[in-house]
Design a protein around this motif. Sequence first.
Motif, mmCIF file in Angstrom:
data_model
loop_
_atom_site.group_PDB
_atom_site.id
_atom_site.type_symbol
_atom_site.label_atom_id
_atom_site.label_comp_id
_atom_site.label_asym_id
_atom_site.label_seq_id
_atom_site.Cartn_x
_atom_site.Cartn_y
_atom_site.Cartn_z
ATOM 1 N N UNK A 100 0.818 -1.205 0.000
ATOM 2 C CA UNK A 100 0.000 0.000 0.000
ATOM 3 C C UNK A 100 0.861 1.268 0.000
ATOM 4 N N UNK A 101 2.142 1.115 0.328
ATOM 5 C CA UNK A 101 3.098 2.216 0.214
ATOM 6 C C UNK A 101 3.894 2.101 -1.083
ATOM 7 N N UNK A 102 4.337 0.890 -1.405
ATOM 8 C CA UNK A 102 5.213 0.697 -2.550
ATOM 9 C C UNK A 102 4.543 0.924 -3.888
ATOM 10 N N UNK A 103 3.299 0.457 -4.043
ATOM 11 C CA UNK A 103 2.620 0.599 -5.341
ATOM 12 C C UNK A 103 2.339 2.064 -5.671
ATOM 13 N N UNK A 104 1.736 2.858 -4.773
ATOM 14 C CA UNK A 104 1.564 4.283 -5.093
ATOM 15 C C UNK A 104 2.894 4.997 -5.336
ATOM 16 N N UNK A 105 3.932 4.585 -4.610
ATOM 17 C CA UNK A 105 5.240 5.212 -4.815
ATOM 18 C C UNK A 105 5.771 4.926 -6.215
ATOM 19 N N UNK A 106 5.540 3.703 -6.719
ATOM 20 C CA UNK A 106 5.982 3.378 -8.068
ATOM 21 C C UNK A 106 5.222 4.194 -9.112
ATOM 22 N N UNK A 107 3.917 4.349 -8.920
ATOM 23 C CA UNK A 107 3.149 5.197 -9.832
ATOM 24 C C UNK A 107 3.635 6.651 -9.758
ATOM 25 N N UNK A 108 3.935 7.104 -8.557
ATOM 26 C CA UNK A 108 4.462 8.465 -8.371
ATOM 27 C C UNK A 108 5.742 8.651 -9.179
ATOM 28 N N UNK A 109 6.673 7.681 -9.019
ATOM 29 C CA UNK A 109 7.968 7.786 -9.693
ATOM 30 C C UNK A 109 7.816 7.707 -11.213
ATOM 31 N N UNK A 110 6.914 6.872 -11.683
ATOM 32 C CA UNK A 110 6.809 6.612 -13.119
ATOM 33 C C UNK A 110 6.041 7.692 -13.869
ATOM 34 N N UNK A 111 5.221 8.480 -13.196
ATOM 35 C CA UNK A 111 4.304 9.340 -13.957
ATOM 36 C C UNK A 111 4.276 10.812 -13.560
ATOM 37 N N UNK A 112 4.442 11.144 -12.274
ATOM 38 C CA UNK A 112 4.130 12.511 -11.857
ATOM 39 C C UNK A 112 5.046 13.560 -12.500
ATOM 40 N N UNK A 113 6.311 13.243 -12.725
ATOM 41 C CA UNK A 113 7.179 14.255 -13.326
ATOM 42 C C UNK A 113 6.774 14.549 -14.764
ATOM 43 N N UNK A 114 6.072 13.601 -15.411
ATOM 44 C CA UNK A 114 5.550 13.851 -16.754
ATOM 45 C C UNK A 114 4.259 14.663 -16.738
#
Length: 337
Positions: A78-92
């Motif tokens: 529940x921490x790792x999955x949102x963090x991966x989405x954060x890393x993969x998409x938010x800067x774009x």
Amino acid sequence: MPHTETPGTEVSRATRLRWWSELPLILLVYACYSAGRLLARGDAGTAVEHGLAILRVEKALYLNAEHPLNELFTREPWVGVPADFWYASLHYLVTPALLVWVFRSRRVHYRAARTWLMTSTFIGLIGFTLLPTCPPRLLDAGHGFVDTMAQYSSYGWWAGEASAPRGLGGMTNQYAAMPSLHVGWSLWCGVILWRYGGTRTTKVLAVAYPLLTTIVVMGTANHYFLDAVAGAAVMGAGLLLTPVVTRTADRVRARLLPGRAPAFAASAATVPAAASPALADRAGAASRTAGAPNVSDGCQTSAGERFPRQRESPIGPGAEPGASPQDAGDGAPAPAR
């Protein structure tokens, strides 16, 4: 004491920015950045040595926060999955969105903000070239790191090769870890939100976004803490270089397009009336004189000669300059007021 703007956030005067010219420019710069990042691929052995050296420095300075964060992200989906989405998409998403927002609602600050972002990005590209670095997730398993994006790849579009979509791992440079531009770009977003947001909510987001991004890049084992520090340093260097880059771009534009006055020349020619009223008055009078037609066109009249249709205004008693109309008589014209 004169007011000075923070470098990189100055008001851009006399600029005429259009989205149809800005969008191709941004896309071109990002394409050059992506291509340069691919070309900057270094030797894997050298990259691993650099990564291990950074890890040793952090342990010596007691800055090794990557291990506990990575263990948390690996143990708690529940921490790792949102963090991966954060890393993969938010800067774009967040970075371009703020760039568009500044362009639409803070137009006078847009050019400086855009130049700061682009300058820092190119400095980061130099870092990837000179210091290829293996991220923690690619180190030998004996160092205790787990690639959370590979672990939770079934939840997203990525595989085990950074945040690239499945099958496109070869299109990314996995050894471009130093500096962390994820952190650098999030810091740019934070400064923009803090300076131009104007509300308490935007100021909270301005602090939270770069802070959480720093935690995410370490917890997902994509960057070391010193990568994040280097990302912040790159943004600082870009901020200081922004005025230099802007003036250089103006000079180049002035040479290539001599008919268009650059912004720095237009602002330098402006006379601040509040700073020097007398100078402003003289400049205004000179401009009016320069713009007014010369009626005589260089002709002079001799004594007693009159222009055609010129009225005669005999000077008699009571008609001296400064006399009142009553003293001057009924036929005398009233003095100009």
